[in-house]
Motif scaffolding. Sequence first.
Motif, PDB file in Angstrom:
ATOM      1  N   ALA A 143       0.789  -1.309   0.030  1.00 19.87           N
ATOM      2  CA  ALA A 143       0.146  -0.089   0.021  1.00 19.87           C
ATOM      3  C   ALA A 143       0.969   1.249   0.201  1.00 19.87           C
ATOM      4  CB  ALA A 143      -1.050   0.017   1.223  1.00 19.87           C
ATOM      5  N   TYR A 144       2.053   0.990   0.290  1.00 19.69           N
ATOM      6  CA  TYR A 144       2.860   2.421   0.392  1.00 19.69           C
ATOM      7  C   TYR A 144       4.165   2.239  -0.946  1.00 19.69           C
ATOM      8  CZ  TYR A 144       1.584   3.442   5.218  1.00 19.69           C
ATOM      9  OH  TYR A 144       1.192   3.839   6.227  1.00 19.69           O
ATOM     10  N   PHE A 145       4.123   1.167  -1.211  1.00 14.74           N
ATOM     11  CA  PHE A 145       5.195   0.926  -2.399  1.00 14.74           C
ATOM     12  C   PHE A 145       4.670   0.047  -3.594  1.00 14.74           C
ATOM     13  CE2 PHE A 145       7.977   1.425   1.240  1.00 14.74           C
ATOM     14  CZ  PHE A 145       8.696   2.664   0.879  1.00 14.74           C
ATOM     15  N   LEU A 146       4.885   0.350  -4.775  1.00 16.42           N
ATOM     16  CA  LEU A 146       4.521  -0.409  -5.898  1.00 16.42           C
ATOM     17  C   LEU A 146       5.780  -1.156  -6.055  1.00 16.42           C
ATOM     18  CD1 LEU A 146       2.683   1.535  -8.474  1.00 16.42           C
ATOM     19  CD2 LEU A 146       1.812  -0.254  -7.021  1.00 16.42           C
ATOM     20  N   ASN A 147       6.911  -0.782  -5.919  1.00 11.39           N
ATOM     21  CA  ASN A 147       8.028  -1.549  -5.968  1.00 11.39           C
ATOM     22  C   ASN A 147       9.267  -0.810  -5.007  1.00 11.39           C
ATOM     23  OD1 ASN A 147      10.930  -2.232  -6.617  1.00 11.39           O
ATOM     24  ND2 ASN A 147      10.122  -2.883  -8.815  1.00 11.39           N
ATOM     25  N   PRO A 148       9.200  -1.238  -3.758  1.00 10.59           N
ATOM     26  CA  PRO A 148      10.052  -0.713  -2.615  1.00 10.59           C
ATOM     27  C   PRO A 148      11.475  -0.399  -3.154  1.00 10.59           C
ATOM     28  CG  PRO A 148       8.807  -2.499  -1.739  1.00 10.59           C
ATOM     29  CD  PRO A 148       8.646  -2.538  -3.337  1.00 10.59           C
ATOM     30  N   GLU A 149      12.107  -1.378  -3.739  1.00 12.31           N
ATOM     31  CA  GLU A 149      13.897  -1.251  -4.245  1.00 12.31           C
ATOM     32  C   GLU A 149      13.769  -0.085  -5.303  1.00 12.31           C
ATOM     33  OE1 GLU A 149      16.036  -4.652  -4.377  1.00 12.31           O
ATOM     34  OE2 GLU A 149      14.773  -5.909  -3.231  1.00 12.31           O
ATOM     35  N   GLU A 150      13.128  -0.328  -6.087  1.00  7.00           N
ATOM     36  CA  GLU A 150      12.984   0.801  -7.016  1.00  7.00           C
ATOM     37  C   GLU A 150      12.924   2.121  -6.401  1.00  7.00           C
ATOM     38  OE1 GLU A 150      10.779   2.200 -11.259  1.00  7.00           O
ATOM     39  OE2 GLU A 150      10.173   0.280 -10.306  1.00  7.00           O
ATOM     40  N   TYR A 151      11.926   2.419  -5.722  1.00 10.17           N
ATOM     41  CA  TYR A 151      11.720   3.595  -5.222  1.00 10.17           C
ATOM     42  C   TYR A 151      12.989   4.226  -4.265  1.00 10.17           C
ATOM     43  CZ  TYR A 151      10.082   7.625  -2.431  1.00 10.17           C
ATOM     44  OH  TYR A 151       9.780   8.573  -1.812  1.00 10.17           O
ATOM     45  N   PHE A 152      13.382   3.044  -3.491  1.00 10.62           N
ATOM     46  CA  PHE A 152      14.675   3.769  -2.456  1.00 10.62           C
ATOM     47  C   PHE A 152      15.844   3.859  -3.512  1.00 10.62           C
ATOM     48  CE2 PHE A 152      18.553   2.789  -0.197  1.00 10.62           C
ATOM     49  CZ  PHE A 152      18.006   3.165   1.004  1.00 10.62           C
ATOM     50  N   SER A 153      16.065   3.120  -4.455  1.00  5.21           N
ATOM     51  CA  SER A 153      17.236   3.431  -5.547  1.00  5.21           C
ATOM     52  C   SER A 153      17.046   4.692  -6.219  1.00  5.21           C
ATOM     53  CB  SER A 153      17.381   2.491  -6.344  1.00  5.21           C
ATOM     54  OG  SER A 153      17.456   1.374  -5.756  1.00  5.21           O
ATOM     55  N   SER A 154      15.763   5.235  -6.747  1.00  7.27           N
ATOM     56  CA  SER A 154      15.629   6.388  -7.190  1.00  7.27           C
ATOM     57  C   SER A 154      15.791   7.391  -6.504  1.00  7.27           C
ATOM     58  CB  SER A 154      14.208   6.499  -8.027  1.00  7.27           C
ATOM     59  OG  SER A 154      13.010   6.289  -6.820  1.00  7.27           O
ATOM     60  N   VAL A 155      15.428   7.720  -5.290  1.00  6.75           N
ATOM     61  CA  VAL A 155      15.490   8.706  -4.267  1.00  6.75           C
ATOM     62  C   VAL A 155      16.926   8.821  -3.678  1.00  6.75           C
ATOM     63  CG1 VAL A 155      14.765   9.712  -2.065  1.00  6.75           C
ATOM     64  CG2 VAL A 155      13.087   8.373  -3.527  1.00  6.75           C
ATOM     65  N   VAL A 156      17.784   7.787  -3.563  1.00  9.10           N
ATOM     66  CA  VAL A 156      18.969   7.803  -3.367  1.00  9.10           C
ATOM     67  C   VAL A 156      20.090   8.441  -4.253  1.00  9.10           C
ATOM     68  CG1 VAL A 156      20.937   6.216  -2.892  1.00  9.10           C
ATOM     69  CG2 VAL A 156      19.189   5.849  -1.836  1.00  9.10           C
ATOM     70  N   SER A 157      19.596   8.142  -5.602  1.00 11.52           N
ATOM     71  CA  SER A 157      19.990   8.694  -6.778  1.00 11.52           C
ATOM     72  C   SER A 157      20.184  10.350  -6.755  1.00 11.52           C
ATOM     73  CB  SER A 157      19.585   8.167  -7.953  1.00 11.52           C
ATOM     74  OG  SER A 157      20.000   8.814  -9.104  1.00 11.52           O
ATOM     75  N   GLU A 158      18.720  10.791  -6.401  1.00  3.72           N
ATOM     76  CA  GLU A 158      18.497  12.190  -6.282  1.00  3.72           C
ATOM     77  C   GLU A 158      19.413  12.926  -4.810  1.00  3.72           C
ATOM     78  OE1 GLU A 158      14.487  13.025  -5.810  1.00  3.72           O
ATOM     79  OE2 GLU A 158      13.800  11.725  -7.564  1.00  3.72           O
ATOM     80  N   PHE A 159      19.441  11.830  -3.928  1.00  2.10           N
ATOM     81  CA  PHE A 159      20.148  12.468  -2.719  1.00  2.10           C
ATOM     82  C   PHE A 159      21.497  12.403  -3.075  1.00  2.10           C
ATOM     83  CE2 PHE A 159      22.009  10.977   1.452  1.00  2.10           C
ATOM     84  CZ  PHE A 159      21.943  12.311   2.042  1.00  2.10           C
ATOM     85  N   SER A 160      22.163  11.597  -3.796  1.00  9.11           N
ATOM     86  CA  SER A 160      23.474  11.531  -3.973  1.00  9.11           C
ATOM     87  C   SER A 160      23.966  12.578  -5.198  1.00  9.11           C
ATOM     88  CB  SER A 160      23.965  10.210  -4.735  1.00  9.11           C
ATOM     89  OG  SER A 160      25.403  10.138  -5.175  1.00  9.11           O
ATOM     90  N   HIS A 161      22.968  12.736  -5.946  1.00  8.47           N
ATOM     91  CA  HIS A 161      23.397  13.952  -6.716  1.00  8.47           C
ATOM     92  C   HIS A 161      23.419  15.321  -6.179  1.00  8.47           C
ATOM     93  CE1 HIS A 161      23.100  16.546 -10.607  1.00  8.47           C
ATOM     94  NE2 HIS A 161      22.192  17.111  -9.861  1.00  8.47           N
ATOM     95  N   LEU A 162      22.631  15.471  -5.157  1.00  5.84           N
ATOM     96  CA  LEU A 162      22.671  16.602  -4.398  1.00  5.84           C
ATOM     97  C   LEU A 162      23.945  16.844  -3.401  1.00  5.84           C
ATOM     98  CD1 LEU A 162      21.095  19.205  -3.195  1.00  5.84           C
ATOM     99  CD2 LEU A 162      19.797  17.661  -1.593  1.00  5.84           C
ATOM    100  N   VAL A 163      24.296  15.828  -2.860  1.00  6.15           N
ATOM    101  CA  VAL A 163      25.566  15.966  -2.033  1.00  6.15           C
ATOM    102  C   VAL A 163      26.788  16.090  -2.763  1.00  6.15           C
ATOM    103  CG1 VAL A 163      24.120  14.711  -0.038  1.00  6.15           C
ATOM    104  CG2 VAL A 163      25.534  13.514  -1.677  1.00  6.15           C
ATOM    105  N   ASN A 164      26.807  15.319  -3.904  1.00  5.69           N
ATOM    106  CA  ASN A 164      27.789  15.677  -4.933  1.00  5.69           C
ATOM    107  C   ASN A 164      28.094  16.939  -5.595  1.00  5.69           C
ATOM    108  OD1 ASN A 164      29.622  13.232  -5.556  1.00  5.69           O
ATOM    109  ND2 ASN A 164      27.843  12.234  -5.489  1.00  5.69           N
TER     110      ASN A 164
END
Length: 329
Positions: A143-164
């Motif tokens: 109910a919170y995720f259609l694809n938990p791992e995909e969501y986690f990876s996509s947001v981590v990618s944005e986070f990584s881009h920001l800190v870099n």
Amino acid sequence: MIFFGMIQCRSTKMNIFSQRKNWKQLLDGKRTYLRPPRGHHVLSDVFKCPDTRKAALGRQKRLSRLVEKHSKNFFKEKIKILCQHYAHFRRTRGDGNCFYRAFLFSYLENLGLMQDSQAEVTRLIEHVAMSRENFCRLKWDKAYFLNPEEYFSSVVSEFSHLVNSVANGLSSNELYNRSIQEFVPLRIISLLRLLAETEIRSREDDYKSLLPKEMDALTYCCKELRPLDVEAEVLPMRALTYALGIPLRVETVDDGLNRGIQVKRLDLFPRSVSGKGPLHLVESYWSSITTPEPQEIGSGNLLSSDDTPLLTLMCRPRHCDILYRSEQN
């Protein structure tokens, strides 16, 4: 003339509608960690168009202004105590995410001042990678995720881009301008909540004594971490500190007078810094008669030269802002 005014008004409404439609399209119409299950309460303006909300962050202001503006004498006296140690503060919007927003922005500001910021980014991403492993071991309600791992990876990618971006020289003004934009920070804030939940649920034995009675880790996280309009308490602060390996100082200005006019200080240290486990903290109280200690600014890490956390937040009832030491201004 009236007809033209009606057309202009209709055009303005259509423009706002278009903005909101495009804003919702950014979520791709998917269920994510940002969207609770059907039937659960959602803060009414969480998904509003950015232009219809107050700024997420304010400019730096003199901390003494809070003394001038507040009506309660005991609050003024507590702020005066903080003025012995800090010169400025930065407001965050009180929408349930102020702790996570203040924590993120303060971290990025300190990252931009580091001599070897790229090494810090590498360390941070390694911590996130360890959290990802724990995240993948946990069960997640669809109910919170259609694809938990995909969501986690996509947001981590944005986070990584920001800190870099910050490590590669993003200026303070550019960082501020990015941070007051809504969509990317909101998704990253959801990541911070997710990291705290993963930490608590993966190490439930460590946090069990801190959970409310008759409440397990999953129930607590569903009620206190997932909703975007729920302010963080000390437990999520501790969990996020350990998940990311980032020490944090919290100056608490509350309504209590049990100890007289005092400010409660919490220094939260991750295991990698303190060597004393994930729940290690140092608690102290400051009054108007306490002799101010010099607070030196460190370089190259997240601790000052006197081994105290550089990230410093001021927490009032149900709200957090960023504090800046006198030596930084």
